[in-house]
Motif scaffolding. Structure first.
Motif, mmCIF file in Angstrom:
data_model
loop_
_atom_site.group_PDB
_atom_site.id
_atom_site.type_symbol
_atom_site.label_atom_id
_atom_site.label_comp_id
_atom_site.label_asym_id
_atom_site.label_seq_id
_atom_site.Cartn_x
_atom_site.Cartn_y
_atom_site.Cartn_z
ATOM 1 N N VAL A 188 8.195 29.107 20.795
ATOM 2 C CA VAL A 188 7.488 28.577 19.622
ATOM 3 C C VAL A 188 8.473 28.376 18.479
ATOM 4 O O VAL A 188 9.473 29.075 18.368
ATOM 5 C CB VAL A 188 6.344 29.512 19.158
ATOM 6 N N LEU A 189 8.147 27.432 17.632
ATOM 7 C CA LEU A 189 8.975 27.189 16.447
ATOM 8 C C LEU A 189 8.880 28.380 15.497
ATOM 9 O O LEU A 189 9.892 28.900 15.030
ATOM 10 C CB LEU A 189 8.498 25.908 15.754
ATOM 11 N N ALA A 190 7.664 28.825 15.210
ATOM 12 C CA ALA A 190 7.452 29.944 14.287
ATOM 13 C C ALA A 190 6.533 30.977 14.928
ATOM 14 O O ALA A 190 5.524 30.623 15.530
ATOM 15 C CB ALA A 190 6.839 29.437 12.981
ATOM 16 N N ASP A 191 6.897 32.241 14.764
ATOM 17 C CA ASP A 191 6.146 33.339 15.384
ATOM 18 C C ASP A 191 5.735 34.398 14.351
ATOM 19 O O ASP A 191 6.145 35.558 14.436
ATOM 20 C CB ASP A 191 7.000 33.979 16.489
ATOM 21 N N PRO A 192 4.906 34.029 13.371
ATOM 22 C CA PRO A 192 4.482 35.020 12.378
ATOM 23 C C PRO A 192 3.574 36.098 12.956
ATOM 24 O O PRO A 192 3.395 37.149 12.343
ATOM 25 C CB PRO A 192 3.739 34.181 11.327
ATOM 26 N N GLY A 193 3.009 35.851 14.137
ATOM 27 C CA GLY A 193 2.150 36.842 14.778
ATOM 28 C C GLY A 193 2.927 37.870 15.589
ATOM 29 O O GLY A 193 2.336 38.814 16.115
ATOM 30 N N TYR A 194 4.264 37.692 15.692
ATOM 31 C CA TYR A 194 5.113 38.609 16.467
ATOM 32 C C TYR A 194 4.572 38.790 17.886
ATOM 33 O O TYR A 194 4.466 39.895 18.390
ATOM 34 C CB TYR A 194 5.228 39.968 15.767
ATOM 35 N N CYS A 195 4.246 37.658 18.531
ATOM 36 C CA CYS A 195 3.737 37.733 19.896
ATOM 37 C C CYS A 195 4.520 36.843 20.859
ATOM 38 O O CYS A 195 4.061 36.533 21.948
ATOM 39 C CB CYS A 195 2.243 37.416 19.951
ATOM 40 N N SER A 196 5.741 36.443 20.453
ATOM 41 C CA SER A 196 6.616 35.690 21.342
ATOM 42 C C SER A 196 8.021 36.286 21.280
ATOM 43 O O SER A 196 8.435 36.796 20.226
ATOM 44 C CB SER A 196 6.668 34.217 20.926
ATOM 45 N N SER A 197 8.747 36.209 22.381
ATOM 46 C CA SER A 197 10.131 36.684 22.396
ATOM 47 C C SER A 197 11.124 35.522 22.293
ATOM 48 O O SER A 197 12.329 35.743 22.263
ATOM 49 C CB SER A 197 10.402 37.483 23.685
ATOM 50 N N LEU A 198 10.614 34.296 22.212
ATOM 51 C CA LEU A 198 11.473 33.122 22.132
ATOM 52 C C LEU A 198 10.978 32.251 20.983
ATOM 53 O O LEU A 198 10.003 31.518 21.138
ATOM 54 C CB LEU A 198 11.468 32.356 23.462
ATOM 55 N N PHE A 199 11.627 32.375 19.840
ATOM 56 C CA PHE A 199 11.126 31.724 18.628
ATOM 57 C C PHE A 199 12.286 31.225 17.778
ATOM 58 O O PHE A 199 13.427 31.678 17.922
ATOM 59 C CB PHE A 199 10.269 32.707 17.815
ATOM 60 N N GLY A 200 11.976 30.299 16.873
ATOM 61 C CA GLY A 200 12.988 29.824 15.943
ATOM 62 C C GLY A 200 13.046 30.656 14.682
ATOM 63 O O GLY A 200 14.108 30.867 14.108
ATOM 64 N N GLU A 277 20.977 38.377 21.745
ATOM 65 C CA GLU A 277 21.645 39.679 21.821
ATOM 66 C C GLU A 277 20.693 40.808 21.406
ATOM 67 O O GLU A 277 20.639 41.854 22.033
ATOM 68 C CB GLU A 277 22.874 39.667 20.906
ATOM 69 N N GLN A 278 19.911 40.564 20.345
ATOM 70 C CA GLN A 278 19.005 41.603 19.837
ATOM 71 C C GLN A 278 17.764 41.771 20.703
ATOM 72 O O GLN A 278 17.173 42.848 20.737
ATOM 73 C CB GLN A 278 18.590 41.261 18.397
ATOM 74 N N ARG A 279 17.359 40.687 21.368
ATOM 75 C CA ARG A 279 16.176 40.708 22.243
ATOM 76 C C ARG A 279 14.972 41.349 21.540
ATOM 77 O O ARG A 279 14.452 42.383 21.961
ATOM 78 C CB ARG A 279 16.480 41.445 23.549
ATOM 79 N N GLU A 280 14.550 40.727 20.455
ATOM 80 C CA GLU A 280 13.394 41.232 19.711
ATOM 81 C C GLU A 280 12.113 40.995 20.508
ATOM 82 O O GLU A 280 11.658 39.867 20.641
ATOM 83 C CB GLU A 280 13.275 40.520 18.356
ATOM 84 N N GLU A 281 11.559 42.052 21.045
ATOM 85 C CA GLU A 281 10.335 41.920 21.825
ATOM 86 C C GLU A 281 9.117 41.844 20.911
ATOM 87 O O GLU A 281 9.118 42.402 19.811
ATOM 88 C CB GLU A 281 10.207 43.092 22.801
ATOM 89 N N PRO A 282 8.046 41.196 21.345
ATOM 90 C CA PRO A 282 6.836 41.111 20.519
ATOM 91 C C PRO A 282 6.227 42.488 20.281
ATOM 92 O O PRO A 282 6.198 43.323 21.191
ATOM 93 C CB PRO A 282 5.895 40.252 21.371
ATOM 94 N N ASP A 283 5.772 42.729 19.057
ATOM 95 C CA ASP A 283 5.030 43.968 18.800
ATOM 96 C C ASP A 283 3.574 43.679 18.419
ATOM 97 O O ASP A 283 2.814 44.588 18.118
ATOM 98 C CB ASP A 283 5.707 44.816 17.728
ATOM 99 N N TRP A 284 3.199 42.384 18.420
ATOM 100 C CA TRP A 284 1.813 41.966 18.224
ATOM 101 C C TRP A 284 1.229 42.481 16.908
ATOM 102 O O TRP A 284 0.041 42.740 16.800
ATOM 103 C CB TRP A 284 0.934 42.396 19.415
ATOM 104 N N ARG A 285 2.075 42.575 15.891
ATOM 105 C CA ARG A 285 1.564 43.091 14.606
ATOM 106 C C ARG A 285 0.537 42.133 13.989
ATOM 107 O O ARG A 285 -0.305 42.559 13.202
ATOM 108 C CB ARG A 285 2.702 43.370 13.642
ATOM 109 N N GLY A 286 0.619 40.854 14.352
ATOM 110 C CA GLY A 286 -0.380 39.913 13.854
ATOM 111 C C GLY A 286 -1.782 40.274 14.317
ATOM 112 O O GLY A 286 -2.758 40.110 13.586
#
Length: 369
Positions: A188-200, A277-286
């Motif tokens: 996704v381009l934007a992941d404000p919901g923190y539910c994707s691991s591949l985002f811009g 490198e950081q591999r920020e996984e989703p935490d679904w805070r949205g």
């Protein structure tokens, strides 16, 4: 099985192929109030379409202003996503955007990869519908025509993560039924919901394509899954609004963003490398934010909560809004939300307990102010 994509949409054929059944000759639109009432009484939203209005001058001005303001930011996010797709999947990858919000972003990612890597990846736009799944006929078509290639699913932005979860469920079912395992990672381009691991980016900002409907998405409607017109072997359906060609800015949007690629190429590659490198996984805070809102405002159905700038914009353009929630201190960044809310007489309230800049609440039928 469906094997002949309809020639639809206003994008060049080299940018995208729509794997959709053309329903342009069928009258399936309902007014905003009628559609809202039907949805809330149990009719699935995919069985009908909202009326596709010619954009007003006000909305067009909003689009042009937001495009000028955010074109470099959008281009950088596109490049960041595209770089990650190439690094993770390689160039033997089929881009598979989710119609329709994902389509302009898929076109941009394809364009970026052509610009940076001189590789023309295939790009299809297919339908996925909340609670009803992905178009399996479209998946079969892609797999038949691109054996051995990886599929990268693309959308515009995340809200509650409903489509992310639908993609996971759908592809798990596809594996169970046909034995083919596809990655459910959603770019996704934007992941404000923190539910994707591949985002811009995870910034909740206005992506200009959220301001308009079909006129920034190749003149293609939302997708339709209604048994009256969609048979077992058909692709999911959509309409091509050729009557709006004079108002179409789909290619202007793509060309304007793509013109920024040379300026953002280095930064996009650096950001992508850092994210990989950081591999920020989703935490679904949205989703936690949505539950907070449900509790605080006494909302039974989470589908009445549309978080994030993109979804809030669409609530104000398409649905019957009840109220808009905004983060304190964010008014200067949400000028268009405040403008649309004022235009429709929708109250705006400050609310702190959410990860988004803003959130649109839909009015339940029969509920007063």
């Amino acid at each position: 099985m469906a094997d002949a994509p309809a020639k639809m949409g206003s994008y060049p054929a080299s940018d995208v192929t729509f794997l959709l059944k053309d329903l342009s000759v069928i009258s399936i639109e309902k007014s905003t109030d009628e559609r809202e009432s039907l949805i809330q009484s149990g009719t699935h939203y995919s069985e009908m379409l909202p009326v596709e209005y010619k954009p007003t001058e006000e909305y067009m001005n909003l689009f042009y202003a937001s495009l000028e303001e955010s074109k470099r930011k959008v281009a950088e996010a596109v490049g960041t996503v595209a770089e990650q797709i190439v690094q993770k999947r390689g160039l033997h990858t089929v881009l598979c955007s989710l119609a329709r919000a994902g389509t302009p972003i898929g076109v941009l990612i394809k364009r970026y990869i052509e610009f940076k890597y001189e590789a023309a990846l295939p790009h299809y736009s297919i339908s996925i519908i909340r609670d009803r799944g992905i178009d399996e006929n479209a998946l079969h078509y892609i797999l038949r025509h691109h054996p051995g290639d990886s599929l990268a699913f693309i959308d515009g932005w995340t809200g509650k993560g409903a489509i992310t979860k639908e993609l996971m469920r759908s592809l798990d079912g596809f594996y169970q039924a046909f034995g083919t395992r596809l990655s459910s990672e959603l770019a996704v381009l934007a992941d404000p919901g923190y539910c994707s691991s591949l985002f811009g980016t995870r910034e909740d900002f206005l992506i200009p394509s959220a301001c308009l409907n079909s006129t920034v998405s190749g003149l293609v409607s939302r997708t339709v899954l209604n048994g009256k017109w969609i048979g077992k072997e058909d692709f999911h359906g959509a309409k091509f609004y050729e009557n709006l060609l004079a108002e179409d800015v789909s290619n202007l949007f793509v060309d304007t963003i793509a013109a920024e690629f040379p300026a953002v190429e280095t930064k996009a590659a650096e950001t992508a490398a850092l994210l990989l490198e950081q591999r920020e996984e989703p935490d679904w805070r949205g989703l936690t934010s949505v539950r907070n809102i449900q509790h605080d405002f006494g909302i039974d159905n989470a589908n009445f909560i549309k978080p994030g700038v993109g979804e809030t914009t669409r609530v104000l353009l398409r649905r019957v809004p009840w109220k808009i929630l905004i983060q304190p201190g964010s008014r200067t960044r949400l000028t268009h939300i405040l403008l649309l809310a004022e235009d429709r007489g929708v109250p705006v309230e400050e609310y702190t307990d959410m990860s988004y800049s803003c959130c649109g609440l839909i009015r339940p039928v029969g509920r007063g102010k």
